[in-house]
Every structure is written in C-alpha cells, then in structure tokens.
Design an enzyme around this catalytic site. Structure first.
Site, mmCIF file in Angstrom:
data_model
loop_
_atom_site.group_PDB
_atom_site.id
_atom_site.type_symbol
_atom_site.label_atom_id
_atom_site.label_comp_id
_atom_site.label_asym_id
_atom_site.label_seq_id
_atom_site.Cartn_x
_atom_site.Cartn_y
_atom_site.Cartn_z
ATOM 1 N N LYS A 1 59.586 55.410 86.934
ATOM 2 C CA LYS A 1 58.456 54.875 85.547
ATOM 3 C C LYS A 1 57.941 53.603 85.508
ATOM 4 O O LYS A 1 56.936 53.335 85.322
ATOM 5 C CB LYS A 1 58.635 55.791 84.373
ATOM 6 C CG LYS A 1 58.938 57.407 84.528
ATOM 7 C CD LYS A 1 58.223 58.008 85.159
ATOM 8 C CE LYS A 1 58.788 59.643 85.545
ATOM 9 N NZ LYS A 1 57.649 60.296 86.344
ATOM 10 N N LYS B 1 55.979 71.595 77.108
ATOM 11 C CA LYS B 1 54.618 72.270 76.543
ATOM 12 C C LYS B 1 54.406 73.399 76.194
ATOM 13 O O LYS B 1 55.241 74.369 76.812
ATOM 14 C CB LYS B 1 53.558 71.960 78.023
ATOM 15 C CG LYS B 1 53.666 70.375 78.170
ATOM 16 C CD LYS B 1 52.844 70.114 79.377
ATOM 17 C CE LYS B 1 53.054 68.719 79.906
ATOM 18 N NZ LYS B 1 53.047 68.263 81.002
ATOM 19 N N GLU C 1 49.251 61.328 84.298
ATOM 20 C CA GLU C 1 49.330 61.760 82.953
ATOM 21 C C GLU C 1 48.838 60.496 82.281
ATOM 22 O O GLU C 1 49.249 59.453 82.515
ATOM 23 C CB GLU C 1 51.028 61.905 82.603
ATOM 24 C CG GLU C 1 51.199 63.138 81.826
ATOM 25 C CD GLU C 1 52.724 63.183 81.662
ATOM 26 O OE1 GLU C 1 53.147 62.412 80.848
ATOM 27 O OE2 GLU C 1 53.163 64.248 82.208
ATOM 28 N N ASN D 1 53.199 62.769 87.959
ATOM 29 C CA ASN D 1 54.001 63.827 88.142
ATOM 30 C C ASN D 1 53.753 64.216 89.722
ATOM 31 O O ASN D 1 52.683 64.648 90.170
ATOM 32 C CB ASN D 1 53.857 64.989 87.370
ATOM 33 C CG ASN D 1 54.031 64.687 85.990
ATOM 34 O OD1 ASN D 1 55.082 63.836 85.630
ATOM 35 N ND2 ASN D 1 53.128 64.957 84.985
ATOM 36 N N ARG E 1 54.465 66.457 91.855
ATOM 37 C CA ARG E 1 54.767 67.888 92.090
ATOM 38 C C ARG E 1 53.761 68.802 91.521
ATOM 39 O O ARG E 1 52.936 68.199 90.817
ATOM 40 C CB ARG E 1 56.198 68.270 91.449
ATOM 41 C CG ARG E 1 55.669 68.189 89.829
ATOM 42 C CD ARG E 1 57.087 68.839 88.869
ATOM 43 N NE ARG E 1 56.918 69.025 87.697
ATOM 44 C CZ ARG E 1 56.534 67.910 86.933
ATOM 45 N NH1 ARG E 1 56.914 66.642 87.297
ATOM 46 N NH2 ARG E 1 56.428 68.010 85.503
HETATM 47 C C1 MV4 Z 1 54.658 58.039 74.927
HETATM 48 C C2 MV4 Z 1 54.180 58.554 73.549
HETATM 49 C C3 MV4 Z 1 53.553 57.633 72.745
HETATM 50 N N1 MV4 Z 1 53.668 56.208 73.041
HETATM 51 N N2 MV4 Z 1 54.420 56.748 75.263
HETATM 52 C C4 MV4 Z 1 56.300 62.250 76.359
HETATM 53 C C5 MV4 Z 1 56.979 62.616 77.564
HETATM 54 C C6 MV4 Z 1 56.069 61.723 78.776
HETATM 55 N N3 MV4 Z 1 55.335 62.706 79.258
HETATM 56 C C7 MV4 Z 1 55.458 60.724 77.910
HETATM 57 N N4 MV4 Z 1 55.535 60.911 76.660
HETATM 58 C C8 MV4 Z 1 54.998 60.205 75.531
HETATM 59 N N5 MV4 Z 1 55.054 58.756 75.849
HETATM 60 C C9 MV4 Z 1 54.150 55.726 74.326
HETATM 61 N N6 MV4 Z 1 54.075 54.522 74.722
HETATM 62 C C10 MV4 Z 1 53.998 59.873 73.324
HETATM 63 C C11 MV4 Z 1 54.452 60.835 74.306
HETATM 64 C C12 MV4 Z 1 54.403 62.247 74.169
HETATM 65 C C13 MV4 Z 1 55.214 62.700 73.216
HETATM 66 C C14 MV4 Z 1 56.310 61.928 72.631
HETATM 67 C C15 MV4 Z 1 56.988 62.459 71.473
HETATM 68 C C16 MV4 Z 1 56.839 63.648 71.119
HETATM 69 C C17 MV4 Z 1 55.840 64.512 71.899
HETATM 70 C C18 MV4 Z 1 55.128 64.046 72.848
HETATM 71 C C19 MV4 Z 1 54.187 64.751 73.621
HETATM 72 C C20 MV4 Z 1 53.430 64.278 74.398
HETATM 73 C C21 MV4 Z 1 53.420 62.956 74.664
#
Ligand code: MV4
Length: 451
Positions: free
Chosen positions: A116, A237, A275, A290, A292
């Site tokens: 990442k 999700k 994403e 992602n 996949r």
């Molecule tokens: C973040 C974020 C806020 N700020 N990065 C969650 C897992 C991955 N897909 C990336 N994610 C996030 N990254 C920054 N700098 C918020 C998420 C996020 C999330 C974070 C906490 C709880 C639920 C979440 C749901 C979707 C995305």
C-alpha cells in the site's frame, strides 16, 4: 479460449465462476475441503477434487495442494476468486512457472499494488490525489512524530502489506501515535510478515467510493462506474450501491480518469478496483488498489449489464478488450446487501449450522447469489457471508423499496442472520437520504462503550 478452468475458492464465488464458465463452454474443476463436501457448487462443476482438511491453511490456502489438483485435472487456468490466494503474488508466480494461467493481474502487479505504501507512491507519480501522509514507510517513532506534527492529528497508521482496514490504528496525539505504531508493527509482522507501516492524515466523515476497471494485456482499459461502499461495520462492507447517491458527474469523471491513470502506471490487466475516499467537501483521495474481483462485483454487473467474471476469463486468455468506453452505461440504481450468518443481537458473532429452510426472494429486479439451500450446514471454518441479495430498479427509491420487500421475503430458518439489521438500515432516514458516510454504522448502531 481456455478449455478447462480450476476454481480455487468456495461458496458463492465458486458458484459464480462455474456459471460464467458454463456459458462459455469451459469445463470446470471445483476444489473443496472436507468441511465443504456437501457444498452446492460441487454439484455444478464437471469435476471435483478434495484438496484437504477444513482449516484454510490445509486447503484453500495450500498452494502445493491446489497446483497438484490443477495438474491432475489438466486445467489450463485457475480462477482464485476473492480472499484466500486471490492477491497472493507468490501463488500467481507458481501458476506462471507451472504454465497454468492465473485469472487475474501479473504477479509483479499484484506485488506492487499489494504494497500500500508503494501504491501511494505510484498514485503520486500518476498525479492521483492522495491523503497527506508520510513519504513511504516511517522508520521509527521520531520520524512518525515529526511527520504527524507536519500533517496534523488525527493520524491513521497503516500496514504497507495490509489493506481492507487490517493493521490500521488511529492516533490522536504523540503518545497514542507511539503506542499505535508499536501495535500496528507487531500486528503487521504477525499477519503479513512485514512490519512496515506508513502514516496518513485521517479523513473524517468520508465516503468509500471504488471504481471498477477492466484492462487487457495490450494496455486498453475502461472503467465501469463506481460503487459506494460506505455502509461498513469494522471494515466489513454490508451494503454497496451504484451509482453513489452522493457524488456529482464532475467528481465521478475525475475519479474514473484517476482510476485509469492508476491502471496505466501499475501495468494493470484483468479486473480490478481502485478505492477512494471522498471527504465532505468532495475532495477525493486514493486509498488502495484491489487486485482481484471483489465480493461486490455483482453490483457493477447489474448496473452495466457486463459479466465481469466472463470478462476476466476472456482477458486472462489473451483476448483484447472488446468493450469500448462509450458503450459502458450505468443504468438505473443497484443495491446489494451482504447476507451474513451472524447474530446482530450478540455483537454479530458467527452463527453457523444447519439451515432448516432456505427460501430466497425473487420478483422484479431481484438477484440472489448464494450457495446455500434447505438442509445445508454452514461450516464454522470460513467467512460468515452466506450470500448476496441485489436489486436493480430505475431509481434509488424504487431499489430501496424492492430491497426492503426482498429482505422481508427472504426465509432462512436455523442460523441467525444480519437480515433484520439490514432491514433497519434500509429504513433509516440518513441512509434513505443518501447523506450517510463511513461512520454511519458506528454512529447509529454501536453502543458508546464499544466505540
Ligand atoms: C482511510 C480512512 C480515513 N482516512 N484512510 C478502510 C480500509 C481501507 N479500505 C481504507 N480505509 C480507510 N482509510 C484515511 N487516511 C477511512 C477508511 C475507511 C474506514 C475507516 C474506519 C472505519 C471504517 C471505514 C470504512 C471505509 C473506509
């Protein structure tokens, strides 16, 4: 085109890939663990091979066992599905060295976007907006504290080899940053064998919007619109939809163009998802790629009419991408609810076991992707998702009404499921207005003590 494909997965995605192959006149070889001997997808495959014991490490994650099955069954390619080995660059490499096609990106691409921190560097190089953060992994506490001072708290500590929220820690000041750093590094070392972490400023009140892309091996790539995945619980999700109820056409175009730049700079081919986070001022930020097919690929299939699994198989066999960008239309509104065998009244603890009665809903605009049936026993060894319920209607209001009707019509007797929880969310004013963000579930459904 391939003659025979092995599906290195189980459950609803194994069934989905088998169905796609059958329509392409491709023979299918399904593998299963001892715990999946009575699985429905085995009845649909041309050949089935038991690859080991219930534990994933001794079956669906066991590379030698899966490769042996592929050799014995004389297949030309393997579809990894999602989870398990789907983003394992070493597995993709082993397939390549055994002259077995891997239905996904190249091992090099899987490795590069799978890191990442490297993916962030590629985004910066491709002029794709990223969240303010560290310049690559942080070496030690001093550097972390200095970077945090520059970008400002709250800070998210992320594992370079993580993703999907795994190994993430939130820090609101220097002491919690130091503690969070150590915890994240320890967890990452154990979970991924790589303790490198990087920092990003936490983007609050964000929406989680991802762009589905398809690309061939000659570098032609298209986007298939977006999926709004903001309704999540602890990074799992729960509900996905397309189009997003909360982004403008202008923002959509910018994000899709950015997704294509990520595809180009990472030499990406096959199906993939880029994403993003969108903040409350409609700024968007790259989060991760992602490499996949995702659980929620079905949302985009309903929205565009494009069979993403068949496209993956065609692209992996070397066919050029025949779909032109101008032919891609996102029509109407699609919503997907993941159905998990979990008990919402007991902190969503898994609820495996015998399904006495299973009667999925139907009717106008309803699709159910599930491997379950009356009399099937949900094994306790794997992910708790037992199916996906999708609806596609002309408008979001109609889609919500149909989804509510279909959820209420769904009969699953025996295990507890998240259906009542989903019905509650679909009835919530913030969801219905489309103004929700990723904090929705935590804010409306989590007791203060558990926040
Ligand atoms: C973040 C974020 C806020 N700020 N990065 C969650 C897992 C991955 N897909 C990336 N994610 C996030 N990254 C920054 N700098 C918020 C998420 C996020 C999330 C974070 C906490 C709880 C639920 C979440 C749901 C979707 C995305």
């Amino acid at each position: 085109m391939f003659r025979r494909i092995l599906i290195a997965n189980r459950g609803e995605i194994a069934q989905r890939v088998i169905r796609a192959c059958q329509e392409l006149d491709i023979e299918t070889v399904a593998v299963y663990s001892e715990a999946d001997a009575d699985a429905l997808y085995l009845r649909q495959a041309d050949e089935t091979i038991c690859i080991g014991k219930a534990a994933s490490a001794q079956s669906y994650l066991d590379i030698p066992s899966i490769i042996s099955a592929a050799e014995i069954a004389d297949v030309e390619a393997i579809h990894p599905g999602y989870g398990f080995l789907a983003e394992n660059a070493h597995f993709a490499e082993v397939c390549q060295s055994c002259q077995i096609g891997f239905i996904g990106p190249s091992p090099e691409t899987i490795a590069s976007v799978g890191n990442k921190a490297k993916a962030r560097d590629m985004a910066i190089a491709a002029k794709v907006p990223v969240v303010p953060g560290s310049d690559g992994p942080v070496k030690d506490e001093e550097e972390a504290v200095r970077v945090a001072q520059e970008i400002g708290y709250p800070i998210l500590i992320k594992a370079s080899s993580g993703g999907g929220g795994r190994g993430m820690r939130l820090a609101s000041n220097a002491p919690s940053l130091k503690a969070g750093l150590r915890a994240a590094q320890t967890e990452a070392k154990i979970a991924f064998g790589d303790d490198t972490v990087y920092l990003e400023k936490f983007v609050g009140r964000s929406r989680h919007i991802e762009i589905q892309i398809l690309a061939d091996k000659e570098g032609h790539a298209i986007y298939l619109g977006e999926r709004d995945c903001s309704i999540q619980r602890r990074h799992q999700k729960l509900i996905e939809e397309s189009p997003s109820p909360s982004i403008s056409n202008k923002l959509r175009d910018k994000m899709c163009a950015a997704a294509l730049r990520m595809v180009k700079i990472s030499d990406y081919y096959n199906a993939g998802t880029v994403e993003f986070l969108v903040d409350h001022e409609d700024n968007f930020f790259f989060i991760e790629v992602n490499a996949r097919v995702q659980v929620e690929h079905t949302v985009t299939e309903m929205a565009t009419g494009i069979d993403i699994i068949q496209q993956q198989i065609r692209l992996a066999s070397g066919e050029p991408l025949k779909i032109r960008q101008k032919d891609v239309q996102v029509r109407g509104h699609t919503i997907e609810c993941r159905i998990n065998a979990e008990d919402p009244t007991k902190d969503f603890q898994p609820s495996p076991g015998l399904i006495e009665t299973f009667i999925p809903p139907g009717g106008f605009g309803v699709r159910v992707d599930s491997h379950c049936y009356s009399g099937y026993t949900i094994p306790a060894h794997y992910d708790s998702m037992i199916g996906k319920l999708l609806v596609h209607r002309n408008t979001r209001e109609e889609a919500i009404a149909t989804m509510l009707r279909a959820l209420k019509e769904f009969v699953i007797k025996g295990p507890k499921t998240t259906i009542p929880f989903l019905i509650d969310i679909l009835g919530h004013a913030d969801f219905r207005s489309g103004t929700h963000d990723t904090s929705f579930v935590e804010r409306h459904y989590t007791q203060p003590s558990k926040r």
